[in-house]
Motif scaffolding. Structure first.
Motif, PDB file in Angstrom:
ATOM      1  N   ASP A   1      -3.812  33.934 -55.557  1.00 22.70           N
ATOM      2  CA  ASP A   1      -5.060  34.425 -56.145  1.00 22.70           C
ATOM      3  C   ASP A   1      -4.951  34.700 -57.637  1.00 22.70           C
ATOM      4  O   ASP A   1      -5.940  35.053 -58.287  1.00 22.70           O
ATOM      5  CB  ASP A   1      -5.541  35.684 -55.421  1.00 22.70           C
ATOM      6  CG  ASP A   1      -4.526  36.813 -55.443  1.00 22.70           C
ATOM      7  OD1 ASP A   1      -3.322  36.537 -55.576  1.00 22.70           O
ATOM      8  OD2 ASP A   1      -4.946  37.978 -55.327  1.00 22.70           O
ATOM      9  N   MET A   2      -3.771  34.528 -58.202  1.00 20.01           N
ATOM     10  CA  MET A   2      -3.573  34.742 -59.631  1.00 20.01           C
ATOM     11  C   MET A   2      -3.588  33.439 -60.431  1.00 20.01           C
ATOM     12  O   MET A   2      -3.503  33.448 -61.653  1.00 20.01           O
ATOM     13  CB  MET A   2      -2.229  35.456 -59.881  1.00 20.01           C
ATOM     14  CG  MET A   2      -2.165  36.869 -59.324  1.00 20.01           C
ATOM     15  SD  MET A   2      -3.302  38.014 -60.150  1.00 20.01           S
ATOM     16  CE  MET A   2      -4.427  38.402 -58.816  1.00 20.01           C
ATOM     17  N   VAL A   3      -3.694  32.299 -59.742  1.00 18.00           N
ATOM     18  CA  VAL A   3      -3.549  30.991 -60.386  1.00 18.00           C
ATOM     19  C   VAL A   3      -4.905  30.464 -60.877  1.00 18.00           C
ATOM     20  O   VAL A   3      -5.905  30.533 -60.172  1.00 18.00           O
ATOM     21  CB  VAL A   3      -2.919  29.979 -59.411  1.00 18.00           C
ATOM     22  CG1 VAL A   3      -2.826  28.593 -60.052  1.00 18.00           C
ATOM     23  CG2 VAL A   3      -1.534  30.462 -58.977  1.00 18.00           C
ATOM     24  N   PHE A   4      -4.899  29.926 -62.096  1.00 17.59           N
ATOM     25  CA  PHE A   4      -6.086  29.290 -62.673  1.00 17.59           C
ATOM     26  C   PHE A   4      -5.781  27.836 -63.005  1.00 17.59           C
ATOM     27  O   PHE A   4      -4.768  27.539 -63.649  1.00 17.59           O
ATOM     28  CB  PHE A   4      -6.517  29.990 -63.970  1.00 17.59           C
ATOM     29  CG  PHE A   4      -7.319  31.238 -63.765  1.00 17.59           C
ATOM     30  CD1 PHE A   4      -8.696  31.184 -63.622  1.00 17.59           C
ATOM     31  CD2 PHE A   4      -6.691  32.480 -63.718  1.00 17.59           C
ATOM     32  CE1 PHE A   4      -9.443  32.342 -63.449  1.00 17.59           C
ATOM     33  CE2 PHE A   4      -7.418  33.638 -63.551  1.00 17.59           C
ATOM     34  CZ  PHE A   4      -8.796  33.576 -63.410  1.00 17.59           C
ATOM     35  N   LYS A   5      -6.677  26.952 -62.583  1.00 16.75           N
ATOM     36  CA  LYS A   5      -6.573  25.557 -62.987  1.00 16.75           C
ATOM     37  C   LYS A   5      -7.016  25.442 -64.442  1.00 16.75           C
ATOM     38  O   LYS A   5      -7.930  26.138 -64.885  1.00 16.75           O
ATOM     39  CB  LYS A   5      -7.453  24.682 -62.094  1.00 16.75           C
ATOM     40  CG  LYS A   5      -7.264  23.195 -62.298  1.00 16.75           C
ATOM     41  CD  LYS A   5      -8.057  22.390 -61.276  1.00 16.75           C
ATOM     42  CE  LYS A   5      -7.905  20.906 -61.514  1.00 16.75           C
ATOM     43  NZ  LYS A   5      -8.676  20.099 -60.527  1.00 16.75           N
ATOM     44  N   VAL A   6      -6.357  24.564 -65.185  1.00 18.54           N
ATOM     45  CA  VAL A   6      -6.624  24.431 -66.619  1.00 18.54           C
ATOM     46  C   VAL A   6      -7.212  23.051 -66.910  1.00 18.54           C
ATOM     47  O   VAL A   6      -6.743  22.040 -66.374  1.00 18.54           O
ATOM     48  CB  VAL A   6      -5.329  24.637 -67.423  1.00 18.54           C
ATOM     49  CG1 VAL A   6      -5.576  24.448 -68.911  1.00 18.54           C
ATOM     50  CG2 VAL A   6      -4.772  26.036 -67.165  1.00 18.54           C
ATOM     51  N   PRO A   7      -8.236  22.980 -67.766  1.00 14.16           N
ATOM     52  CA  PRO A   7      -8.845  21.681 -68.115  1.00 14.16           C
ATOM     53  C   PRO A   7      -7.825  20.729 -68.743  1.00 14.16           C
ATOM     54  O   PRO A   7      -6.867  21.160 -69.397  1.00 14.16           O
ATOM     55  CB  PRO A   7      -9.927  22.064 -69.131  1.00 14.16           C
ATOM     56  CG  PRO A   7     -10.257  23.486 -68.818  1.00 14.16           C
ATOM     57  CD  PRO A   7      -8.964  24.100 -68.371  1.00 14.16           C
ATOM     58  N   ASP A   8      -8.046  19.450 -68.558  1.00 16.21           N
ATOM     59  CA  ASP A   8      -7.103  18.441 -69.034  1.00 16.21           C
ATOM     60  C   ASP A   8      -6.981  18.391 -70.553  1.00 16.21           C
ATOM     61  O   ASP A   8      -5.980  17.909 -71.081  1.00 16.21           O
ATOM     62  CB  ASP A   8      -7.509  17.053 -68.516  1.00 16.21           C
ATOM     63  CG  ASP A   8      -7.288  16.914 -67.022  1.00 16.21           C
ATOM     64  OD1 ASP A   8      -6.469  17.673 -66.473  1.00 16.21           O
ATOM     65  OD2 ASP A   8      -7.941  16.049 -66.402  1.00 16.21           O
ATOM     66  N   ASN A   9      -8.020  18.878 -71.274  1.00 13.19           N
ATOM     67  CA  ASN A   9      -7.954  18.808 -72.725  1.00 13.19           C
ATOM     68  C   ASN A   9      -7.148  19.942 -73.355  1.00 13.19           C
ATOM     69  O   ASN A   9      -7.021  20.032 -74.574  1.00 13.19           O
ATOM     70  CB  ASN A   9      -9.368  18.808 -73.328  1.00 13.19           C
ATOM     71  CG  ASN A   9     -10.084  20.132 -73.160  1.00 13.19           C
ATOM     72  OD1 ASN A   9      -9.908  20.824 -72.161  1.00 13.19           O
ATOM     73  ND2 ASN A   9     -10.904  20.491 -74.147  1.00 13.19           N
ATOM     74  N   VAL A  10      -6.592  20.808 -72.526  1.00 12.83           N
ATOM     75  CA  VAL A  10      -5.739  21.897 -73.005  1.00 12.83           C
ATOM     76  C   VAL A  10      -4.279  21.452 -72.898  1.00 12.83           C
ATOM     77  O   VAL A  10      -3.824  21.023 -71.843  1.00 12.83           O
ATOM     78  CB  VAL A  10      -5.962  23.183 -72.179  1.00 12.83           C
ATOM     79  CG1 VAL A  10      -5.039  24.297 -72.659  1.00 12.83           C
ATOM     80  CG2 VAL A  10      -7.416  23.625 -72.254  1.00 12.83           C
ATOM     81  N   THR A  11      -3.538  21.547 -73.999  1.00 14.66           N
ATOM     82  CA  THR A  11      -2.141  21.111 -74.003  1.00 14.66           C
ATOM     83  C   THR A  11      -1.253  22.116 -73.282  1.00 14.66           C
ATOM     84  O   THR A  11      -1.646  23.267 -73.039  1.00 14.66           O
ATOM     85  CB  THR A  11      -1.628  20.944 -75.441  1.00 14.66           C
ATOM     86  OG1 THR A  11      -1.555  22.242 -76.066  1.00 14.66           O
ATOM     87  CG2 THR A  11      -2.534  20.031 -76.265  1.00 14.66           C
ATOM     88  N   ASP A  12      -0.039  21.690 -72.958  1.00 15.25           N
ATOM     89  CA  ASP A  12       0.923  22.599 -72.335  1.00 15.25           C
ATOM     90  C   ASP A  12       1.184  23.809 -73.229  1.00 15.25           C
ATOM     91  O   ASP A  12       1.279  24.947 -72.743  1.00 15.25           O
ATOM     92  CB  ASP A  12       2.251  21.874 -72.067  1.00 15.25           C
ATOM     93  CG  ASP A  12       2.144  20.867 -70.937  1.00 15.25           C
ATOM     94  OD1 ASP A  12       1.142  20.894 -70.196  1.00 15.25           O
ATOM     95  OD2 ASP A  12       3.074  20.035 -70.799  1.00 15.25           O
ATOM     96  N   GLU A  13       1.326  23.575 -74.527  1.00 14.02           N
ATOM     97  CA  GLU A  13       1.585  24.668 -75.459  1.00 14.02           C
ATOM     98  C   GLU A  13       0.431  25.661 -75.449  1.00 14.02           C
ATOM     99  O   GLU A  13       0.636  26.887 -75.450  1.00 14.02           O
ATOM    100  CB  GLU A  13       1.812  24.123 -76.874  1.00 14.02           C
ATOM    101  CG  GLU A  13       3.127  23.391 -77.080  1.00 14.02           C
ATOM    102  CD  GLU A  13       3.135  21.988 -76.489  1.00 14.02           C
ATOM    103  OE1 GLU A  13       2.032  21.492 -76.122  1.00 14.02           O
ATOM    104  OE2 GLU A  13       4.224  21.395 -76.388  1.00 14.02           O
ATOM    105  N   GLU A  14      -0.793  25.160 -75.442  1.00 15.22           N
ATOM    106  CA  GLU A  14      -1.967  26.044 -75.411  1.00 15.22           C
ATOM    107  C   GLU A  14      -2.039  26.804 -74.095  1.00 15.22           C
ATOM    108  O   GLU A  14      -2.378  27.993 -74.057  1.00 15.22           O
ATOM    109  CB  GLU A  14      -3.240  25.225 -75.616  1.00 15.22           C
ATOM    110  CG  GLU A  14      -3.413  24.688 -77.022  1.00 15.22           C
ATOM    111  CD  GLU A  14      -4.599  23.745 -77.138  1.00 15.22           C
ATOM    112  OE1 GLU A  14      -5.284  23.791 -78.177  1.00 15.22           O
ATOM    113  OE2 GLU A  14      -4.847  22.966 -76.187  1.00 15.22           O
ATOM    114  N   MET A  15      -1.720  26.136 -72.990  1.00 14.96           N
ATOM    115  CA  MET A  15      -1.741  26.793 -71.682  1.00 14.96           C
ATOM    116  C   MET A  15      -0.775  27.969 -71.633  1.00 14.96           C
ATOM    117  O   MET A  15      -1.081  29.028 -71.083  1.00 14.96           O
ATOM    118  CB  MET A  15      -1.363  25.802 -70.580  1.00 14.96           C
ATOM    119  CG  MET A  15      -2.533  25.041 -69.996  1.00 14.96           C
ATOM    120  SD  MET A  15      -2.158  24.421 -68.338  1.00 14.96           S
ATOM    121  CE  MET A  15      -0.862  23.249 -68.665  1.00 14.96           C
ATOM    122  N   ALA A  16       0.413  27.784 -72.212  1.00 14.73           N
ATOM    123  CA  ALA A  16       1.420  28.843 -72.201  1.00 14.73           C
ATOM    124  C   ALA A  16       1.019  30.018 -73.082  1.00 14.73           C
ATOM    125  O   ALA A  16       1.598  31.104 -72.976  1.00 14.73           O
ATOM    126  CB  ALA A  16       2.767  28.284 -72.661  1.00 14.73           C
TER     127      ALA A  16
END
Length: 341
Positions: A126-141
């Motif tokens: 319940d803590m997990v969020f899917k991230v849009p494809d246009n977001v880079t790994d660096e931005e996700m972190a």
């Protein structure tokens, strides 16, 4: 699999641990990038708890969706590291950050849930969020520390035209400064003991000016630039001298938001807060809504968090990275770890 774990005071070790599996519906994630956080530095400096695998700011790819029917293998995700109970008043009012159980089993902050300084981890579904494809790994972190800054700014309740001082030029300080400008602050200053970081805050466009926190005429200069002091002061350092400077730099009737964390008691001049009738607020983490808001702001290109990433290192370079971040000389803001290097 290899990981980086605490071995002692200011000492990390690369060692082998078992790969995680899905338990109680948890999601298993292949880690792509993980950030080194200020709280990680506190654990590193204390050397406790021994064996802790840190890393609570991260992104990755789902390898086992566990109980999440809306996720599939290969989805790119990030997650809140917290472990709220879900049924106390804090959780029921949308504030899991101060649930009494929130940090008990937190990912990367507890021995029971290893963090992202390893190639794989298992996290509450319940803590997990899917991230849009246009977001880079660096931005996700960068979502997690960005949410910390957003929460601080929400608590500060900045009005258009406000004068804001951010104490501490690390990642939380600079993200807070970025949001302060976005909220309409007319003047944002960052105070720092590290000249390289102070100058970096201006280069990155998040501060109008940096103030040398070691300057004997610091307070005199604050008053010269602001008149009576800053409307809002946000502490992102947590040490006694820094918090004292916050109280001294705020104008009468101003607000001080304490974001920095000290693991030991500190001494502060409460008489200043009393005589100036300051509003003092503590800030811890973020709400789940704020976390999601940061994903949307990044995905919609309304904020740029990639500019705060100074470098990406492998597991064998994590110890040196902690030493660099605490040297007081480096201008590095956020160092990310790629556990697959």
């Amino acid at each position: 699999m290899k990981c980086v774990a605490i071995e002692g005071a200011k000492q990390l070790v690369v060692k082998e641990i078992a790969e995680p599996v899905s338990e109680n519906g948890s999601v298993v994630v292949d880690v792509k990038k993980a950030g080194i956080c200020g709280s990680d530095i506190h654990y590193w400096e204390s050397g406790q708890p021994v064996g802790l695998v840190m890393g609570h700011e991260y992104c990755g790819v789902v390898t086992d969706p566990g109980a999440r029917e809306d996720l599939k293998v290969g989805d790119r995700v990030t997650a809140l590291p917290i472990s709220p109970c879900g049924h106390c008043s804090a959780c029921l009012t949308g504030n899991p950050q101060y649930c009494r159980e929130t940090w008990t089993y937190a990912t990367g902050l507890s021995l029971t849930n290893s963090g992202a300084f390893a190639p794989k981890l298992s996290v509450r579904s319940d803590m997990v969020f899917k991230v849009p494809d246009n977001v880079t790994d660096e931005e996700m972190a960068m979502v997690e520390p960005t949410a910390v800054g957003l929460h601080a700014i929400h608590l500060a309740d900045i009005k258009v035209g406000a004068k804001v001082l951010v104490v501490g030029g690390g990642i939380i300080g600079l993200v807070s400064a970025m949001f302060a400008k976005k909220e309409g602050a007319s003047y944002v200053a960052v105070s720092e003991t590290n000249r390289a970081r102070g100058e970096k805050s201006i280069q990155l466009g998040v501060a109008d000016e940096w103030l040398d926190a070691t300057d004997e005429k610091f307070l005199e200069k604050v008053l010269a630039k602001t008149g009576e002091g800053f409307d809002l002061v946000i502490d992102c350092s947590g040490n006694s001298a820094a918090v004292t400077s916050c109280f001294m730099s705020a104008k009468p009737g101003g607000t001080v938001v304490l974001v920095g964390v000290s693991l030991t008691p500190i001494t502060i001049p409460t008489v200043v807060a009393v005589m100036s009738e300051l509003t003092v607020k503590g800030a811890i983490a973020y709400t789940k809504e704020e976390f999601h808001t940061c994903i949307e702001l990044i995905a919609n290109k309304q904020i740029d968090v990639s500019k705060f990433v100074s470098k990406v290192v492998g597991l064998n370079q994590v110890q040196a990275s902690f030493e660099e971040l605490t040297s007081g000389q480096s201008d590095s803001i956020k160092i990310l770890v790629d556990p697959n290097r």
